[in-house]
Motif scaffolding. Sequence first.
Motif, PDB file in Angstrom:
ATOM      1  N   VAL A 233       5.006   1.519  12.796  1.00 14.93           N
ATOM      2  CA  VAL A 233       4.150   0.709  11.923  1.00 14.93           C
ATOM      3  C   VAL A 233       4.844   0.443  10.595  1.00 14.93           C
ATOM      4  O   VAL A 233       4.870  -0.697  10.097  1.00 14.93           O
ATOM      5  CB  VAL A 233       2.797   1.408  11.706  1.00 14.93           C
ATOM      6  N   ILE A 234       5.434   1.470  10.005  1.00 17.28           N
ATOM      7  CA  ILE A 234       6.160   1.295   8.747  1.00 17.28           C
ATOM      8  C   ILE A 234       7.318   0.327   8.927  1.00 17.28           C
ATOM      9  O   ILE A 234       7.542  -0.565   8.102  1.00 17.28           O
ATOM     10  CB  ILE A 234       6.666   2.662   8.236  1.00 17.28           C
TER      11      ILE A 234
ATOM     12  N   HIS B 254       5.757  21.344  -4.645  1.00 15.55           N
ATOM     13  CA  HIS B 254       4.418  21.194  -5.204  1.00 15.55           C
ATOM     14  C   HIS B 254       3.593  20.319  -4.262  1.00 15.55           C
ATOM     15  O   HIS B 254       4.131  19.460  -3.561  1.00 15.55           O
ATOM     16  CB  HIS B 254       4.480  20.552  -6.583  1.00 15.55           C
ATOM     17  N   PHE B 255       2.272  20.515  -4.268  1.00 13.96           N
ATOM     18  CA  PHE B 255       1.436  19.722  -3.373  1.00 13.96           C
ATOM     19  C   PHE B 255       0.085  19.425  -4.000  1.00 13.96           C
ATOM     20  O   PHE B 255      -0.373  20.120  -4.918  1.00 13.96           O
ATOM     21  CB  PHE B 255       1.240  20.432  -2.027  1.00 13.96           C
ATOM     22  N   SER B 256      -0.557  18.378  -3.493  1.00 14.15           N
ATOM     23  CA  SER B 256      -1.952  18.073  -3.820  1.00 14.15           C
ATOM     24  C   SER B 256      -2.661  17.734  -2.515  1.00 14.15           C
ATOM     25  O   SER B 256      -2.041  17.256  -1.554  1.00 14.15           O
ATOM     26  CB  SER B 256      -2.050  16.891  -4.794  1.00 14.15           C
ATOM     27  N   ILE B 257      -3.969  18.004  -2.451  1.00 16.05           N
ATOM     28  CA  ILE B 257      -4.762  17.733  -1.255  1.00 16.05           C
ATOM     29  C   ILE B 257      -5.895  16.787  -1.629  1.00 16.05           C
ATOM     30  O   ILE B 257      -6.580  16.989  -2.631  1.00 16.05           O
ATOM     31  CB  ILE B 257      -5.360  19.029  -0.665  1.00 16.05           C
ATOM     32  N   THR B 258      -6.069  15.744  -0.800  1.00 13.60           N
ATOM     33  CA  THR B 258      -7.171  14.808  -1.005  1.00 13.60           C
ATOM     34  C   THR B 258      -7.991  14.741   0.275  1.00 13.60           C
ATOM     35  O   THR B 258      -7.443  14.563   1.366  1.00 13.60           O
ATOM     36  CB  THR B 258      -6.655  13.404  -1.359  1.00 13.60           C
ATOM     37  N   GLU B 259      -9.311  14.887   0.132  1.00 10.62           N
ATOM     38  CA  GLU B 259     -10.193  14.841   1.306  1.00 10.62           C
ATOM     39  C   GLU B 259     -10.612  13.406   1.627  1.00 10.62           C
ATOM     40  O   GLU B 259     -10.531  12.962   2.763  1.00 10.62           O
ATOM     41  CB  GLU B 259     -11.423  15.716   1.073  1.00 10.62           C
ATOM     42  N   ASN B 260     -11.069  12.673   0.624  1.00  8.47           N
ATOM     43  CA  ASN B 260     -11.513  11.290   0.818  1.00  8.47           C
ATOM     44  C   ASN B 260     -10.439  10.363   0.254  1.00  8.47           C
ATOM     45  O   ASN B 260     -10.410  10.096  -0.950  1.00  8.47           O
ATOM     46  CB  ASN B 260     -12.852  11.065   0.122  1.00  8.47           C
ATOM     47  N   TYR B 261      -9.535   9.883   1.102  1.00  9.24           N
ATOM     48  CA  TYR B 261      -8.385   9.106   0.644  1.00  9.24           C
ATOM     49  C   TYR B 261      -8.361   7.678   1.179  1.00  9.24           C
ATOM     50  O   TYR B 261      -7.479   6.901   0.811  1.00  9.24           O
ATOM     51  CB  TYR B 261      -7.087   9.811   1.060  1.00  9.24           C
ATOM     52  N   ASP B 262      -9.316   7.333   2.029  1.00  7.93           N
ATOM     53  CA  ASP B 262      -9.388   5.965   2.546  1.00  7.93           C
ATOM     54  C   ASP B 262     -10.833   5.691   2.954  1.00  7.93           C
ATOM     55  O   ASP B 262     -11.444   6.485   3.686  1.00  7.93           O
ATOM     56  CB  ASP B 262      -8.457   5.798   3.754  1.00  7.93           C
ATOM     57  N   ALA B 263     -11.378   4.562   2.501  1.00  7.80           N
ATOM     58  CA  ALA B 263     -12.798   4.276   2.715  1.00  7.80           C
ATOM     59  C   ALA B 263     -13.141   4.167   4.202  1.00  7.80           C
ATOM     60  O   ALA B 263     -14.176   4.680   4.653  1.00  7.80           O
ATOM     61  CB  ALA B 263     -13.184   2.989   1.988  1.00  7.80           C
ATOM     62  N   GLU B 264     -12.298   3.497   4.988  1.00  4.19           N
ATOM     63  CA  GLU B 264     -12.595   3.295   6.407  1.00  4.19           C
ATOM     64  C   GLU B 264     -12.487   4.601   7.190  1.00  4.19           C
ATOM     65  O   GLU B 264     -13.332   4.908   8.041  1.00  4.19           O
ATOM     66  CB  GLU B 264     -11.666   2.246   7.000  1.00  4.19           C
TER      67      GLU B 264
ATOM     68  N   CYS C 158      -0.613   4.245   6.381  1.00  2.62           N
ATOM     69  CA  CYS C 158       0.628   3.540   6.022  1.00  2.62           C
ATOM     70  C   CYS C 158       0.405   2.033   5.947  1.00  2.62           C
ATOM     71  O   CYS C 158       0.953   1.355   5.066  1.00  2.62           O
ATOM     72  CB  CYS C 158       1.726   3.873   7.032  1.00  2.62           C
ATOM     73  N   LEU C 159      -0.402   1.493   6.871  1.00  2.23           N
ATOM     74  CA  LEU C 159      -0.724   0.061   6.838  1.00  2.23           C
ATOM     75  C   LEU C 159      -1.450  -0.319   5.554  1.00  2.23           C
ATOM     76  O   LEU C 159      -1.303  -1.435   5.051  1.00  2.23           O
ATOM     77  CB  LEU C 159      -1.613  -0.296   8.028  1.00  2.23           C
ATOM     78  N   SER C 160      -2.231   0.618   5.033  1.00  2.76           N
ATOM     79  CA  SER C 160      -3.009   0.347   3.823  1.00  2.76           C
ATOM     80  C   SER C 160      -2.227   0.578   2.544  1.00  2.76           C
ATOM     81  O   SER C 160      -2.734   0.300   1.451  1.00  2.76           O
ATOM     82  CB  SER C 160      -4.270   1.237   3.820  1.00  2.76           C
ATOM     83  N   HIS C 161      -0.997   1.099   2.656  1.00  4.81           N
ATOM     84  CA  HIS C 161      -0.194   1.420   1.472  1.00  4.81           C
ATOM     85  C   HIS C 161       1.256   0.972   1.670  1.00  4.81           C
ATOM     86  O   HIS C 161       2.200   1.725   1.472  1.00  4.81           O
ATOM     87  CB  HIS C 161      -0.240   2.936   1.192  1.00  4.81           C
TER      88      HIS C 161
ATOM     89  N   TRP D 274      -2.204  11.829  19.525  1.00  3.83           N
ATOM     90  CA  TRP D 274      -3.127  12.647  18.752  1.00  3.83           C
ATOM     91  C   TRP D 274      -3.838  11.839  17.671  1.00  3.83           C
ATOM     92  O   TRP D 274      -3.264  10.926  17.082  1.00  3.83           O
ATOM     93  CB  TRP D 274      -2.373  13.827  18.120  1.00  3.83           C
ATOM     94  N   PRO D 275      -5.112  12.153  17.378  1.00  2.00           N
ATOM     95  CA  PRO D 275      -5.887  11.381  16.396  1.00  2.00           C
ATOM     96  C   PRO D 275      -5.245  11.286  15.023  1.00  2.00           C
ATOM     97  O   PRO D 275      -5.344  10.248  14.359  1.00  2.00           O
ATOM     98  CB  PRO D 275      -7.220  12.151  16.335  1.00  2.00           C
ATOM     99  N   SER D 276      -4.583  12.339  14.561  1.00  2.00           N
ATOM    100  CA  SER D 276      -3.986  12.302  13.222  1.00  2.00           C
ATOM    101  C   SER D 276      -2.869  11.279  13.114  1.00  2.00           C
ATOM    102  O   SER D 276      -2.612  10.739  12.030  1.00  2.00           O
ATOM    103  CB  SER D 276      -3.455  13.689  12.832  1.00  2.00           C
ATOM    104  N   GLU D 277      -2.164  10.998  14.226  1.00  2.00           N
ATOM    105  CA  GLU D 277      -1.113   9.980  14.197  1.00  2.00           C
ATOM    106  C   GLU D 277      -1.717   8.603  13.944  1.00  2.00           C
ATOM    107  O   GLU D 277      -1.167   7.785  13.207  1.00  2.00           O
ATOM    108  CB  GLU D 277      -0.340   9.994  15.514  1.00  2.00           C
ATOM    109  N   ASP D 278      -2.864   8.340  14.551  1.00  2.63           N
ATOM    110  CA  ASP D 278      -3.575   7.086  14.335  1.00  2.63           C
ATOM    111  C   ASP D 278      -4.000   6.963  12.870  1.00  2.63           C
ATOM    112  O   ASP D 278      -3.859   5.905  12.243  1.00  2.63           O
ATOM    113  CB  ASP D 278      -4.794   7.048  15.260  1.00  2.63           C
ATOM    114  N   VAL D 279      -4.496   8.056  12.298  1.00  2.07           N
ATOM    115  CA  VAL D 279      -4.900   8.069  10.891  1.00  2.07           C
ATOM    116  C   VAL D 279      -3.706   7.823   9.981  1.00  2.07           C
ATOM    117  O   VAL D 279      -3.764   7.027   9.036  1.00  2.07           O
ATOM    118  CB  VAL D 279      -5.586   9.405  10.540  1.00  2.07           C
ATOM    119  N   LEU D 280      -2.582   8.496  10.259  1.00  2.00           N
ATOM    120  CA  LEU D 280      -1.384   8.303   9.447  1.00  2.00           C
ATOM    121  C   LEU D 280      -0.898   6.860   9.523  1.00  2.00           C
ATOM    122  O   LEU D 280      -0.541   6.259   8.492  1.00  2.00           O
ATOM    123  CB  LEU D 280      -0.282   9.257   9.902  1.00  2.00           C
ATOM    124  N   ALA D 281      -0.869   6.295  10.722  1.00  2.00           N
ATOM    125  CA  ALA D 281      -0.411   4.910  10.878  1.00  2.00           C
ATOM    126  C   ALA D 281      -1.308   3.955  10.093  1.00  2.00           C
ATOM    127  O   ALA D 281      -0.825   3.031   9.424  1.00  2.00           O
ATOM    128  CB  ALA D 281      -0.391   4.535  12.355  1.00  2.00           C
TER     129      ALA D 281
END
Length: 307
Positions: free
Chosen positions: A149-150, A265-275, A124-127, A114-121
Amino acid sequence: METNNTDTTPKPSSLRWKILRQALLRRYSLQNSDDQSRIRISRRATHGFDLIPSKLVDKVPDSRDVRVCYTLPVAAGCRKLLLTQRVDNSTADLTDFEICNRYNIDNTGLVCHWPSEDVLAFFCLSHVDMFRSKRVIELGSGYGLAGLVIAATTEALEVVISDGNPQVVDYIQRNIDVNSGAFGDTIVKSMTLHWNTEDILDIFNTFDVIIASDCTFFKEFHKGLARIVKFLLKSTGPSEAIFVSPKRGDSLSKFLEEIEETGLHFSITENYDAEIWKRHQAFMNGGDSWPSYDKDHCYPLLVRITL
């Protein structure tokens, strides 16, 4: 006026997998055939963000599986992970759905990458510093790319890659075994973990970081998922769960209501990675690589959950 938000009637879209399972199993039970392989269900291949380059290596003989090589762009040079997964245009046997019914799980972990798994991976590589010397668990892992990846790049203390579907966990363990040389001193394990289980005393209050991708679609699992996040997060010192998930109608917002009711508790971020954002914008502007792209269903938001 007090509004009643307790209506948990599943939407038609969220019932799709369950209805399909029941209909096909009922159809099979009416047939006098011992060969379940004759009844197959087509799978839906998806587009993706293509953030981590991958290529097909070979097909596993006498199976529906292929080996895919992922090349991880990291500071110290490219590293490779080899994952065994179902071929994208393959079919699903009825046994897949029988297992879903038996364990009260969905079949999405076997359907495709699924596309979201690629985004999560990629996130993680960027952090990588977020995971160094930490105990990490991935929930609803599918083939386990993000967890692997982690394990391969962050010097985490321990990575547990989990799913509620025992078939999926078999794939995860095979992928751990074949990539074991990439993990250094990091302990890497697979685990069958159903979100409604009561038997988690050995991992209660254990993890510094929880990760998950696209795990909020099925509303009937929201309460169990919120509960398991609270139980698994370590209460001493900083800990958090990192979810990447599209809105998918009101499914994400309904899950976050459960998170609040659980006392988290939670926070939501829409733009969290430039690429990731750049590719999202290209898809929104009508890029040919994903012509059916829809922000609500395709773009994963970053949700950070804390105690």
